[in-house]
Design an enzyme around this catalytic site. Sequence first.
Site, PDB file in Angstrom:
ATOM      1  N   HIS A  10     -12.748  12.183  19.664  1.00 21.36           N
ATOM      2  CA  HIS A  10     -13.502  11.310  20.496  1.00 21.36           C
ATOM      3  C   HIS A  10     -13.868  10.287  19.693  1.00 21.36           C
ATOM      4  CE1 HIS A  10     -17.173  12.292  18.125  1.00 21.36           C
ATOM      5  NE2 HIS A  10     -16.809  13.470  18.150  1.00 21.36           N
ATOM      6  N   GLU A  83     -17.662  21.052  19.879  1.00 22.42           N
ATOM      7  CA  GLU A  83     -17.683  21.111  18.689  1.00 22.42           C
ATOM      8  C   GLU A  83     -18.516  22.291  18.319  1.00 22.42           C
ATOM      9  OE1 GLU A  83     -17.034  20.909  15.584  1.00 22.42           O
ATOM     10  OE2 GLU A  83     -17.408  18.555  15.420  1.00 22.42           O
TER      11      GLU A  83
END
Length: 209
Positions: A10, A83
């Site tokens: 990202h 994550e």
Amino acid sequence: MTTEFILLRHGETEWNAQGRLQGHLNSSLSREGLRQADALAARLATLPFQALYSSDLDRAAQTAARIAARTGHDVQQDARLRERGLGILEGLTRAEAGQRHPDVFSAYAEGHADYVVPEGESASQRLRLALHCLEDLGARHAEARVVVVTHGGVLSALLRHCLGIPPAAPRAFAVLNAGWNQFDLHAGGLRLVTWGDVSHLRALSLDDT
């Protein structure tokens, strides 16, 4: 049968810029992160691909949404692309984590694959989820190119897995925001093709000069 995965980290978040541990907490893309996401979108607009997947955390979903707005793909979210959960360390800088939870932060920093951060998870747990996700997507999109927006910890774990780098070995590689990484899934195994390509960000640095 080979599936080509373009695995993207990202764009930069406000917490990335502050050096805070994010884990499963959400932090919005910074102004720079939005520009990085748009640069990824511009590059992907010139590359045919079959499907677009993303972690369900805001920073990845935001990045994927900006790509989708340019390419016309639907974003399909999957929590297995998240994550690693960092539990009680989330939201803290490394210095703050070391001060408030010295034993936990020390154990986390040592990098042992099976260490579970209190209220979080281990690196090996997160890697297994990511690998299962990619295997499922490979079966769904055989002989295709698939774009996936995920996170630095996931990408780092996948690189170590592919190259046989022990989880506790000091990290001797960069995991860049908006980095472009290609892994091919072939005969049930992942193969690294490209790592850390940020050529699409060069125009941003030129704009700042």
